[in-house]
Design a protein around this motif. Structure first.
Motif, PDB file in Angstrom:
ATOM      1  N   ARG A 171     -27.749  26.382  10.872  1.00 25.27           N
ATOM      2  CA  ARG A 171     -26.618  27.247  10.493  1.00 25.27           C
ATOM      3  C   ARG A 171     -26.270  27.077   9.016  1.00 25.27           C
ATOM      4  O   ARG A 171     -25.973  28.050   8.321  1.00 25.27           O
ATOM      5  CB  ARG A 171     -25.399  26.951  11.366  1.00 25.27           C
ATOM      6  CG  ARG A 171     -25.533  27.466  12.787  1.00 25.27           C
ATOM      7  CD  ARG A 171     -24.213  27.401  13.553  1.00 25.27           C
ATOM      8  NE  ARG A 171     -23.646  26.062  13.621  1.00 25.27           N
ATOM      9  CZ  ARG A 171     -23.929  25.175  14.568  1.00 25.27           C
ATOM     10  NH1 ARG A 171     -24.771  25.482  15.543  1.00 25.27           N
ATOM     11  NH2 ARG A 171     -23.355  23.992  14.567  1.00 25.27           N
ATOM     12  N   ALA A 172     -26.338  25.842   8.514  1.00 23.47           N
ATOM     13  CA  ALA A 172     -26.032  25.584   7.105  1.00 23.47           C
ATOM     14  C   ALA A 172     -27.050  26.263   6.190  1.00 23.47           C
ATOM     15  O   ALA A 172     -26.681  26.860   5.169  1.00 23.47           O
ATOM     16  CB  ALA A 172     -25.984  24.080   6.833  1.00 23.47           C
ATOM     17  N   PHE A 173     -28.342  26.189   6.549  1.00 27.65           N
ATOM     18  CA  PHE A 173     -29.370  26.860   5.746  1.00 27.65           C
ATOM     19  C   PHE A 173     -29.149  28.370   5.763  1.00 27.65           C
ATOM     20  O   PHE A 173     -29.258  29.037   4.731  1.00 27.65           O
ATOM     21  CB  PHE A 173     -30.773  26.533   6.272  1.00 27.65           C
ATOM     22  CG  PHE A 173     -31.367  25.270   5.721  1.00 27.65           C
ATOM     23  CD1 PHE A 173     -31.783  25.206   4.406  1.00 27.65           C
ATOM     24  CD2 PHE A 173     -31.530  24.160   6.527  1.00 27.65           C
ATOM     25  CE1 PHE A 173     -32.348  24.045   3.895  1.00 27.65           C
ATOM     26  CE2 PHE A 173     -32.089  22.994   6.016  1.00 27.65           C
ATOM     27  CZ  PHE A 173     -32.500  22.933   4.701  1.00 27.65           C
ATOM     28  N   ILE A 174     -28.842  28.933   6.930  1.00 28.96           N
ATOM     29  CA  ILE A 174     -28.618  30.375   7.040  1.00 28.96           C
ATOM     30  C   ILE A 174     -27.388  30.780   6.234  1.00 28.96           C
ATOM     31  O   ILE A 174     -27.396  31.796   5.532  1.00 28.96           O
ATOM     32  CB  ILE A 174     -28.531  30.792   8.512  1.00 28.96           C
ATOM     33  CG1 ILE A 174     -29.934  30.663   9.150  1.00 28.96           C
ATOM     34  CG2 ILE A 174     -27.987  32.214   8.656  1.00 28.96           C
ATOM     35  CD1 ILE A 174     -29.965  30.847  10.653  1.00 28.96           C
ATOM     36  N   ALA A 175     -26.334  29.987   6.272  1.00 27.58           N
ATOM     37  CA  ALA A 175     -25.132  30.276   5.482  1.00 27.58           C
ATOM     38  C   ALA A 175     -25.429  30.247   3.982  1.00 27.58           C
ATOM     39  O   ALA A 175     -24.765  30.934   3.193  1.00 27.58           O
ATOM     40  CB  ALA A 175     -24.025  29.275   5.819  1.00 27.58           C
ATOM     41  N   VAL A 180     -38.659  19.865  22.549  1.00 29.21           N
ATOM     42  CA  VAL A 180     -37.741  19.847  21.411  1.00 29.21           C
ATOM     43  C   VAL A 180     -36.968  21.158  21.342  1.00 29.21           C
ATOM     44  O   VAL A 180     -37.395  22.172  21.892  1.00 29.21           O
ATOM     45  CB  VAL A 180     -38.476  19.637  20.064  1.00 29.21           C
ATOM     46  CG1 VAL A 180     -39.211  18.321  20.024  1.00 29.21           C
ATOM     47  CG2 VAL A 180     -39.388  20.800  19.749  1.00 29.21           C
ATOM     48  N   ARG A 181     -35.835  21.123  20.660  1.00 25.31           N
ATOM     49  CA  ARG A 181     -35.121  22.336  20.275  1.00 25.31           C
ATOM     50  C   ARG A 181     -35.589  22.661  18.867  1.00 25.31           C
ATOM     51  O   ARG A 181     -35.435  21.881  17.935  1.00 25.31           O
ATOM     52  CB  ARG A 181     -33.614  22.104  20.306  1.00 25.31           C
ATOM     53  CG  ARG A 181     -32.745  23.246  19.804  1.00 25.31           C
ATOM     54  CD  ARG A 181     -32.644  24.450  20.746  1.00 25.31           C
ATOM     55  NE  ARG A 181     -32.501  24.118  22.143  1.00 25.31           N
ATOM     56  CZ  ARG A 181     -31.342  23.862  22.772  1.00 25.31           C
ATOM     57  NH1 ARG A 181     -30.207  23.888  22.112  1.00 25.31           N
ATOM     58  NH2 ARG A 181     -31.321  23.582  24.054  1.00 25.31           N
ATOM     59  N   SER A 182     -36.202  23.813  18.714  1.00 21.37           N
ATOM     60  CA  SER A 182     -36.731  24.270  17.424  1.00 21.37           C
ATOM     61  C   SER A 182     -35.713  25.199  16.775  1.00 21.37           C
ATOM     62  O   SER A 182     -35.231  26.136  17.414  1.00 21.37           O
ATOM     63  CB  SER A 182     -38.059  25.007  17.657  1.00 21.37           C
ATOM     64  OG  SER A 182     -38.526  25.573  16.467  1.00 21.37           O
ATOM     65  N   CYS A 183     -35.378  24.929  15.503  1.00 21.88           N
ATOM     66  CA  CYS A 183     -34.384  25.700  14.763  1.00 21.88           C
ATOM     67  C   CYS A 183     -34.942  26.077  13.391  1.00 21.88           C
ATOM     68  O   CYS A 183     -34.417  25.666  12.351  1.00 21.88           O
ATOM     69  CB  CYS A 183     -33.107  24.888  14.593  1.00 21.88           C
ATOM     70  SG  CYS A 183     -32.390  24.281  16.134  1.00 21.88           S
ATOM     71  N   PRO A 184     -36.037  26.845  13.332  1.00 23.08           N
ATOM     72  CA  PRO A 184     -36.691  27.108  12.055  1.00 23.08           C
ATOM     73  C   PRO A 184     -35.913  28.073  11.172  1.00 23.08           C
ATOM     74  O   PRO A 184     -35.116  28.877  11.663  1.00 23.08           O
ATOM     75  CB  PRO A 184     -38.023  27.731  12.479  1.00 23.08           C
ATOM     76  CG  PRO A 184     -37.705  28.413  13.767  1.00 23.08           C
ATOM     77  CD  PRO A 184     -36.694  27.531  14.444  1.00 23.08           C
ATOM     78  N   VAL A 185     -36.160  27.983   9.874  1.00 23.20           N
ATOM     79  CA  VAL A 185     -35.611  28.929   8.905  1.00 23.20           C
ATOM     80  C   VAL A 185     -36.673  29.224   7.853  1.00 23.20           C
ATOM     81  O   VAL A 185     -37.629  28.471   7.695  1.00 23.20           O
ATOM     82  CB  VAL A 185     -34.333  28.404   8.205  1.00 23.20           C
ATOM     83  CG1 VAL A 185     -33.203  28.200   9.188  1.00 23.20           C
ATOM     84  CG2 VAL A 185     -34.598  27.132   7.444  1.00 23.20           C
ATOM     85  N   GLY A 225     -28.245  31.331   2.690  1.00 19.87           N
ATOM     86  CA  GLY A 225     -29.148  32.405   2.315  1.00 19.87           C
ATOM     87  C   GLY A 225     -30.492  32.432   3.010  1.00 19.87           C
ATOM     88  O   GLY A 225     -31.285  33.347   2.797  1.00 19.87           O
ATOM     89  N   ALA A 226     -30.778  31.454   3.843  1.00 19.11           N
ATOM     90  CA  ALA A 226     -32.047  31.456   4.590  1.00 19.11           C
ATOM     91  C   ALA A 226     -31.936  32.413   5.772  1.00 19.11           C
ATOM     92  O   ALA A 226     -30.844  32.875   6.116  1.00 19.11           O
ATOM     93  CB  ALA A 226     -32.376  30.051   5.078  1.00 19.11           C
ATOM     94  N   LYS A 227     -33.061  32.691   6.391  1.00 16.51           N
ATOM     95  CA  LYS A 227     -33.091  33.509   7.598  1.00 16.51           C
ATOM     96  C   LYS A 227     -33.798  32.722   8.680  1.00 16.51           C
ATOM     97  O   LYS A 227     -34.690  31.917   8.387  1.00 16.51           O
ATOM     98  CB  LYS A 227     -33.843  34.812   7.340  1.00 16.51           C
ATOM     99  CG  LYS A 227     -33.148  35.691   6.341  1.00 16.51           C
ATOM    100  CD  LYS A 227     -33.900  36.967   6.119  1.00 16.51           C
ATOM    101  CE  LYS A 227     -33.126  37.783   5.074  1.00 16.51           C
ATOM    102  NZ  LYS A 227     -33.798  39.016   4.754  1.00 16.51           N
ATOM    103  N   GLY A 228     -33.408  32.951   9.924  1.00 16.20           N
ATOM    104  CA  GLY A 228     -34.054  32.241  11.007  1.00 16.20           C
ATOM    105  C   GLY A 228     -33.707  32.824  12.353  1.00 16.20           C
ATOM    106  O   GLY A 228     -32.643  33.414  12.524  1.00 16.20           O
ATOM    107  N   PRO A 229     -34.598  32.641  13.318  1.00 23.82           N
ATOM    108  CA  PRO A 229     -34.338  33.125  14.673  1.00 23.82           C
ATOM    109  C   PRO A 229     -33.369  32.198  15.393  1.00 23.82           C
ATOM    110  O   PRO A 229     -33.054  31.105  14.913  1.00 23.82           O
ATOM    111  CB  PRO A 229     -35.721  33.072  15.322  1.00 23.82           C
ATOM    112  CG  PRO A 229     -36.386  31.916  14.646  1.00 23.82           C
ATOM    113  CD  PRO A 229     -35.894  31.971  13.214  1.00 23.82           C
ATOM    114  N   ALA A 230     -32.939  32.625  16.556  1.00 31.60           N
ATOM    115  CA  ALA A 230     -32.102  31.762  17.390  1.00 31.60           C
ATOM    116  C   ALA A 230     -32.896  30.513  17.763  1.00 31.60           C
ATOM    117  O   ALA A 230     -34.117  30.566  17.917  1.00 31.60           O
ATOM    118  CB  ALA A 230     -31.685  32.510  18.650  1.00 31.60           C
ATOM    119  N   PRO A 231     -32.228  29.363  17.893  1.00 33.79           N
ATOM    120  CA  PRO A 231     -32.922  28.151  18.329  1.00 33.79           C
ATOM    121  C   PRO A 231     -33.621  28.388  19.664  1.00 33.79           C
ATOM    122  O   PRO A 231     -33.159  29.174  20.494  1.00 33.79           O
ATOM    123  CB  PRO A 231     -31.804  27.127  18.474  1.00 33.79           C
ATOM    124  CG  PRO A 231     -30.741  27.608  17.544  1.00 33.79           C
ATOM    125  CD  PRO A 231     -30.807  29.114  17.630  1.00 33.79           C
TER     126      PRO A 231
END
Length: 95
Positions: A52-56, A73-78, A58-64
């Motif tokens: 969430r911090a990376f997306i805030a 694992v829980r994957s949270c890519p950006v 300016g990054a983009k990413g799918p839902a975890p």
């Protein structure tokens, strides 16, 4: 950073950082997409918060999503604004 902990040929170098690797590959014309960065966090909540911090910022990413990477694992890519993929993950509890 000191000497690389991993080396492949003349172009790939990697350094062990925490529970993951910072890997640099020789790019073409300065292409930043030839960089892999992964962060393994202690908890799923920390991984999701970092995404969430990376997306805030300016990054983009799918839902975890839950994935199997040797262990569940829980994957949270950006992807950062320059096109660099950043893998953020944490082992799922009770796995």
């Amino acid at each position: 950073m000191g000497p690389a902990g991993y080396q492949e040929g003349d172009s790939t170098r990697g350094w062990w950082i925490g529970a993951g690797w910072l890997t640099f590959l020789r790019g073409k014309l300065g292409n930043p997409r030839n960089v892999e960065i992964s962060f393994e966090l202690e908890t799923v909540q920390e991984a999701e918060a970092l995404q969430r911090a990376f997306i805030a910022a300016g990054a983009k990413g799918p839902a975890p999503s839950d994935q199997l990477m040797y262990v569940p694992v829980r994957s949270c890519p950006v992807t950062d604004p320059f096109g660099v993929d950043v893998m953020i993950f944490a082992a799922l509890e009770n796995s």
